[in-house]
Design a protein around this motif. Sequence first.
Motif, PDB file in Angstrom:
ATOM      1  N   UNK A   1      21.932  46.770  39.530  1.00 54.47           N
ATOM      2  CA  UNK A   1      23.254  46.956  40.146  1.00 54.47           C
ATOM      3  C   UNK A   1      23.094  47.828  41.399  1.00 54.47           C
ATOM      4  N   UNK A   2      23.806  47.449  42.477  1.00 51.18           N
ATOM      5  CA  UNK A   2      23.721  48.229  43.712  1.00 51.18           C
ATOM      6  C   UNK A   2      24.417  49.565  43.585  1.00 51.18           C
ATOM      7  N   UNK A   3      25.316  49.642  42.609  1.00 53.05           N
ATOM      8  CA  UNK A   3      25.946  50.927  42.327  1.00 53.05           C
ATOM      9  C   UNK A   3      25.075  51.604  41.280  1.00 53.05           C
TER      10      UNK A   3
ATOM     11  N   UNK B   1      29.063  45.854  42.745  1.00 51.01           N
ATOM     12  CA  UNK B   1      27.646  46.194  42.883  1.00 51.01           C
ATOM     13  C   UNK B   1      26.698  45.129  42.360  1.00 51.01           C
ATOM     14  N   UNK B   2      27.236  44.160  41.618  1.00 52.36           N
ATOM     15  CA  UNK B   2      26.389  43.077  41.095  1.00 52.36           C
ATOM     16  C   UNK B   2      26.160  41.978  42.126  1.00 52.36           C
ATOM     17  N   UNK B   3      26.899  41.998  43.240  1.00 49.88           N
ATOM     18  CA  UNK B   3      26.703  40.992  44.287  1.00 49.88           C
ATOM     19  C   UNK B   3      25.490  41.390  45.117  1.00 49.88           C
TER      20      UNK B   3
ATOM     21  N   UNK C   1      26.471  39.958  50.368  1.00 50.18           N
ATOM     22  CA  UNK C   1      27.565  40.800  50.879  1.00 50.18           C
ATOM     23  C   UNK C   1      27.033  42.170  51.264  1.00 50.18           C
ATOM     24  N   UNK C   2      26.640  42.325  52.517  1.00 47.27           N
ATOM     25  CA  UNK C   2      26.150  43.640  52.945  1.00 47.27           C
ATOM     26  C   UNK C   2      27.278  44.666  52.980  1.00 47.27           C
ATOM     27  N   UNK C   3      27.124  45.756  52.260  1.00 54.44           N
ATOM     28  CA  UNK C   3      28.059  46.890  52.338  1.00 54.44           C
ATOM     29  C   UNK C   3      27.369  48.073  51.682  1.00 54.44           C
TER      30      UNK C   3
ATOM     31  N   UNK D   1      22.856  42.200  47.995  1.00 54.90           N
ATOM     32  CA  UNK D   1      23.070  42.703  49.352  1.00 54.90           C
ATOM     33  C   UNK D   1      23.003  41.578  50.388  1.00 54.90           C
TER      34      UNK D   1
ATOM     35  N   UNK E   1      34.096  48.702  40.748  1.00 57.15           N
ATOM     36  CA  UNK E   1      32.974  49.068  41.606  1.00 57.15           C
ATOM     37  C   UNK E   1      31.667  48.523  41.033  1.00 57.15           C
ATOM     38  N   UNK E   2      31.496  48.614  39.709  1.00 56.52           N
ATOM     39  CA  UNK E   2      30.268  48.110  39.080  1.00 56.52           C
ATOM     40  C   UNK E   2      30.155  46.597  39.267  1.00 56.52           C
ATOM     41  N   UNK E   3      31.294  45.884  39.202  1.00 48.90           N
ATOM     42  CA  UNK E   3      31.258  44.430  39.423  1.00 48.90           C
ATOM     43  C   UNK E   3      30.868  44.126  40.871  1.00 48.90           C
TER      44      UNK E   3
END
Lengths: 389, 389
Positions: free
Chosen positions: B45-47, A313-315, A320-322, A317, A309-311
């Motif tokens: 991070x998005x997370x 989250x590095x993309x 990759x919108x999510x 937005x 999940x942390x990986x």
Amino acid sequence: MSITRPRGFRAVGLPAGIKSTGAADLAVILNDGPRDTAAAVFTSNRVQAAPVLWSRQAIADGRARTVVLNSGGANACTGPEGFADSHRTAEHLAEQLEVSAQDVLVCSTGLIGERLPMEPLLAGITTAVTQLDAGPQADESASRAIMTTDSVPKTSEATTPSGVVVGGIAKGAGMLAPQLATMLVVLTTDADVDAATADAALRAATSTTFDRVDSDACMSTNDTVILLASGASGVTPSLEELTEAVRAVSADLARQLVADAEGASHDVHVVVSSASTEQSALAVAREIARSNLVKAAIFGNDPNWGRIVAAAGCVPEAVAPFSVDDLSVTVNGIQVCRGGGAHRDRSEVDMTPRETLIEVDLGAGDATGDIWTNDLTHDYVEENSAYSS
Amino acid sequence: MSITRPRGFRAVGLPAGIKSTGAADLAVILNDGPRDTAAAVFTSNRVQAAPVLWSRQAIADGRARTVVLNSGGANACTGPEGFADSHRTAEHLAEQLEVSAQDVLVCSTGLIGERLPMEPLLAGITTAVTQLDAGPQADESASRAIMTTDSVPKTSEATTPSGVVVGGIAKGAGMLAPQLATMLVVLTTDADVDAATADAALRAATSTTFDRVDSDACMSTNDTVILLASGASGVTPSLEELTEAVRAVSADLARQLVADAEGASHDVHVVVSSASTEQSALAVAREIARSNLVKAAIFGNDPNWGRIVAAAGCVPEAVAPFSVDDLSVTVNGIQVCRGGGAHRDRSEVDMTPRETLIEVDLGAGDATGDIWTNDLTHDYVEENSAYSS
């Protein structure tokens, strides 16, 4: 069989003395026609080895009669002298076969920054052309001669509904050590097709196979995938039919590369679904596949969804919108993360199989993308830290 | 000393029972004023962990009185319940100190995906506020309470020409394992400055220090750097003067993080010069610093310039314009690559020191950028593959 299963091809591999070990290190593949259609894709690294620079211009006209490949030296970062060596290699083979040097493609793999030993290489070519043959032994010797740290030769073949045959050989111990284990692939077919068709089929096939293998995010200076078409079947398949067969052979070879990756103990398939676009899915899959923390956890048989999940989250937005709250992660069939938080206990996950399947659902659309990678192991560190000279 | 060297601060660290080992796991830092200026930067991070979400909104007004930090649990991917836990933590400390919950910042570090044990945490806070003190023991106990896989506490301080003091503590065993070793930093100063000045100084300082540490390209869900200013010195330094002191303390702490990176055997300083822009230089330095092949080679004491050049070649031309033929690489003072090819023999390079200096000259301009990283070792794989629960 592989590259000489399609009609119109001969091949050979032999030890030319480039490798100090005396192992086979030179292969020649010849297209006897009637057509000399060819297509190729090359590394996108800005540092391009001399044979890549040579082959790029030689393939520009969509034609090639022969490919000469050597292991034991990459001929990369060798300057104008290195390019002259690739040129001389092509000219020497062209003379032996009485073709134009512009119809000769050259591939090299091995250490960066060192010149090739040209005398044994040219002498090897002279010998090789006298031994060109079709059949299992020819395919076997050629596929072995291009190996570096590979533990087994990689071969594949497929036949289309209309009877066209596609064969292929590949080398590369995953992409795990591209400096020593560049990916080289030669595909052959007896389809009667023009250069535009061959190029379209090759690009479509590689984009969903070789381009989706990412063992350690390190891109080689020498990567090359070549497709030669002899036309000897007399059959002209549709683009779709040819693409499907080239894709099948490419997918099989790509899977063999992952399975033979240096030092790996798991083959990891990252599948990202419910993305807004295929590019979004691939970006998330690639970020996960490149995370050393995810890869080390898999080596330790730990389905560590927090790192996955942390990986993700590095993309960014924009790429990759999510929403993190919609994210779920399933490892080997057990959904360990749901709605961005813990779900089933990770002790339920069986991590002992060689193949690890990581499925990430972004909840943001209906596109899917996948990447194959390997785990990060002690053997990877060992093989890539040993002094290379 | 560190965080209570600047006038106007008290601190404490103690074992609250969050960690099962009984080690110290809770720290509280209090700003006694007269000012309550505060600034912070958080992970991109998005997370984002619950304490990051809490602290982001609490700091929005540029004010904070106190920071509570726990090790033993990251409180990340814990959903609305996790956020409620951070909120409750802030409210409990606020009640004890008779301040607003909005003036309490919260930081957590540890495993992702698990709730914090709230009873011992809240009881620990109640005890902590009775033990707040200034001096070496207070600083020492706070810096130890935020450690996870760190082998030593990290502290630093600096004094400006006008007598303003900046102190700081940090935790994080490099960025090598952000899931277990998130970077948390608290900086304190007795400068009499407003929120805009504190924010500007903090952002300028972190951009050239903590932002340039990249041990394994993995970004934590919990990273937080906080600056609290008490105004107790009665001195208002210029922005430049404050920035310089905050930068000095940040650089010292960042260097300590690299030196204590999990499993590392070399601290690697990648300096890219003669770039067209600083961003170009940083992009090339980061690509080299993230290459597993480069990092494994350094572990093997191999100044493998071919891998360095190949990594540089992976940066798109639009991001960093340069010609491969102009590229030179110097490792620990020996120029092993010049004009894109081999130069001095790499056997001349002494790789035995803990610090490895990689200098890359792009020959494309006059900008410079640098990144600190570590090598890729067996111990890294071991520490990050052990089952984490």
